[in-house]
Scaffold this active site. Structure first.
Site, PDB file in Angstrom:
ATOM      1  N   ASP A   1       0.859  -1.184   0.000  1.00 54.52           N
ATOM      2  CA  ASP A   1       0.000   0.000   0.000  1.00 54.52           C
ATOM      3  C   ASP A   1       0.897   1.237   0.000  1.00 54.52           C
ATOM      4  OD1 ASP A   1       0.923   0.264   2.571  1.00 54.52           O
ATOM      5  OD2 ASP A   1      -1.002  -0.143   3.527  1.00 54.52           O
TER       6      ASP A   1
ATOM      7  N   ASP B   1      -7.957  -7.400   0.523  1.00 54.10           N
ATOM      8  CA  ASP B   1      -7.064  -7.564   1.666  1.00 54.10           C
ATOM      9  C   ASP B   1      -7.838  -7.160   2.891  1.00 54.10           C
ATOM     10  OD1 ASP B   1      -6.796  -4.527   1.187  1.00 54.10           O
ATOM     11  OD2 ASP B   1      -5.843  -4.864   3.126  1.00 54.10           O
TER      12      ASP B   1
ATOM     13  N   CYS C   1     -14.063 -28.232   7.820  1.00 56.21           N
ATOM     14  CA  CYS C   1     -12.775 -27.636   7.443  1.00 56.21           C
ATOM     15  C   CYS C   1     -11.677 -28.696   7.456  1.00 56.21           C
ATOM     16  CB  CYS C   1     -12.433 -26.510   8.417  1.00 56.21           C
ATOM     17  SG  CYS C   1     -10.836 -25.716   8.072  1.00 56.21           S
TER      18      CYS C   1
ATOM     19  N   CYS D   1      -8.320 -27.916   7.390  1.00 52.65           N
ATOM     20  CA  CYS D   1      -7.026 -27.287   7.673  1.00 52.65           C
ATOM     21  C   CYS D   1      -6.266 -28.095   8.727  1.00 52.65           C
ATOM     22  CB  CYS D   1      -7.214 -25.836   8.127  1.00 52.65           C
ATOM     23  SG  CYS D   1      -7.609 -25.637   9.874  1.00 52.65           S
TER      24      CYS D   1
ATOM     25  N   CYS E   1      -7.939 -27.918  12.238  1.00 48.09           N
ATOM     26  CA  CYS E   1      -9.184 -28.685  12.392  1.00 48.09           C
ATOM     27  C   CYS E   1      -8.955 -30.193  12.291  1.00 48.09           C
ATOM     28  CB  CYS E   1     -10.220 -28.222  11.371  1.00 48.09           C
ATOM     29  SG  CYS E   1     -10.833 -26.566  11.738  1.00 48.09           S
TER      30      CYS E   1
ATOM     31  N   HIS F   1      -6.132 -21.635  10.812  1.00 51.20           N
ATOM     32  CA  HIS F   1      -7.538 -21.916  10.477  1.00 51.20           C
ATOM     33  C   HIS F   1      -8.183 -20.725   9.756  1.00 51.20           C
ATOM     34  CE1 HIS F   1     -11.684 -23.095  10.561  1.00 51.20           C
ATOM     35  NE2 HIS F   1     -11.934 -21.878  11.041  1.00 51.20           N
TER      36      HIS F   1
HETATM   37 ZN   LIG Z   1      -9.842 -25.292  10.091  1.00 48.81          ZN
END
Ligand SMILES: [Zn+2]
Length: 377
Positions: free
Chosen positions: A91, A269, A307, A309, A312, A338
């Site tokens: 930025d 963003d 999820c 990830c 998780c 996560h």
């Molecule tokens: Zn997750």
């Protein structure tokens, strides 16, 4: 090299595209995790990579104060400084300076402010911002703009927008100055004008007198209502050149991103996923949960059963709550993994739905699931 952009699928106003930079390709719509001080807080670059982050954002304001552009330039730029080999957008520093309010004064030349780090007076002109961003060697640099306050009268928004347009011309002239070495990236212009549509369109017209490899919509996510924001996007975005990537700065919640993609925005963003993670707020398909809630003390389920990830797959809500209560650093890391996974998976799902022609139905279901829960943060 100047970023190049192609659109390969459309669904209504939404598009799926490819943004090509010197450090690789960004599949859009894309979300950029925020790496304020040359680090996406709590994540190694390899972790960001494995989460599927394609591009990150660096904050010029913070990096020019600490460690300063010289030290980053001595490393060969921000990529090498922070060991991130993929695209970086920086930025202009304007937004942070304008957030300081009591610490700044503005003139036509630029803005002066007291450094929140050591109290010294610092100047930021369009030329200064370009110098720093060129030294950082970002793939996408942003023009310095005057961030219009919210709310603003028509006269205030006009004066602010017109200054932004003069600064955009100066930013462009300095970034691409003929005697200098070819920049490592390209410079995006920023449409301002507050909530006033004629001013937004005048800003777009003014920018389009110059050549930009992409355009941003600034001055949103500053306190306006969702209706006001969507009103601006629905009127403005169709007027923006179809062949350029469109970046909505600072937005936002997952549902805001979905709504903006439906309007034709390509890049986003926001600090929300990373900041929320450190505060124990975790995104799920049905809304946000606060892991500090005592209801999770003995909850053996993952944050989000849908999820996949790392967090998780391996840890329970009770464990994450325990780490948070004990102020263990791993808690921030697992929560960040996560939340970033959630945002990056959201963008992947949006791209797939655009390509498959199922975006309308997908968005309806996504938004309904979050509304039913009533826990939208
Ligand atoms: Zn997750």
């Amino acid at each position: 090299m100047r970023p190049g952009f192609t659109v390969h699928a459309r669904a209504g106003a939404a598009r799926a595209g490819r943004l090509v930079t010197a450090h690789g390709v960004v599949e859009t719509p894309a979300f950029m995790p925020v790496g304020t001080y040359g680090t996406v807080k709590a994540m190694t670059p390899e972790e960001l990579e494995s989460l599927g982050a394609q591009i990150i954002l660096g904050n010029t304001f913070h990096l020019m104060l600490r460690p300063g552009a010289k030290i980053i330039a001595a490393h060969g730029g921000l990529h090498r400084f922070m060991h991130w080999t993929h695209p970086i957008l920086t930025d202009s520093g304007g937004f942070q300076v304008f957030s300081l309010k009591s610490l700044r004064r503005i003139s036509e030349e630029g803005v002066w402010f007291r450094s929140p780090v050591d109290g010294r007076e610092v100047r930021l002109t369009p030329e200064d911002s370009m110098e720093v961003q060129l030294a950082l060697r970002s793939d996408i640099a942003m023009a310095l703009d005057d961030c219009t306050a919210y709310p603003a009268t028509e006269a205030e928004a006009r004066a602010s927008m017109e200054r932004s347009m003069r600064w955009a011309v100066r930013s462009h002239a300095h970034y691409y100055r003929p005697a200098a070495q070819e920049p490592a990236g390209g410079l995006f212009g920023i449409v301002q004008g507050g909530m006033h549509m004629p001013l937004r369109l005048a800003s777009l017209d003014a920018l389009l007198r110059l050549e930009w490899p992409g355009l941003a919509v600034g001055g949103l996510a500053v306190g306006e209502s969702e209706q006001e924001r969507l009103g601006v996007l629905e009127s403005l975005v169709p007027q923006m050149p179809a062949g350029l990537p469109r970046y909505l700065m600072g937005v936002g919640r997952p549902e805001d991103i979905v709504a903006a993609v439906l309007c034709g925005i390509d890049l986003f963003d926001c600090v929300m996923p990373t900041r929320h993670a450190r505060n124990g707020h975790l995104f799920t398909a049905s809304g946000v949960i606060n892991i500090r809630n005592s209801a999770f003390a003995a909850d053996l389920s993952p944050v989000d059963a849908s999820c996949d990830c790392y967090t998780c797959r391996n840890f329970t809500r009770a464990y994450l709550r325990h780490l948070d209560r004990c102020n263990e650093i791993l808690g921030s890391r697992l929560n960040t993994i996560h939340n970033l996974h959630f945002y990056i998976a959201l963008m992947r799902a949006l791209r797939a739905a655009i390509a498959a022609g199922t975006l309308g139905e997908w968005a309806r279901q996504f938004l309904a699931a979050r509304r039913d829960r009533g826990a939208v943060a």
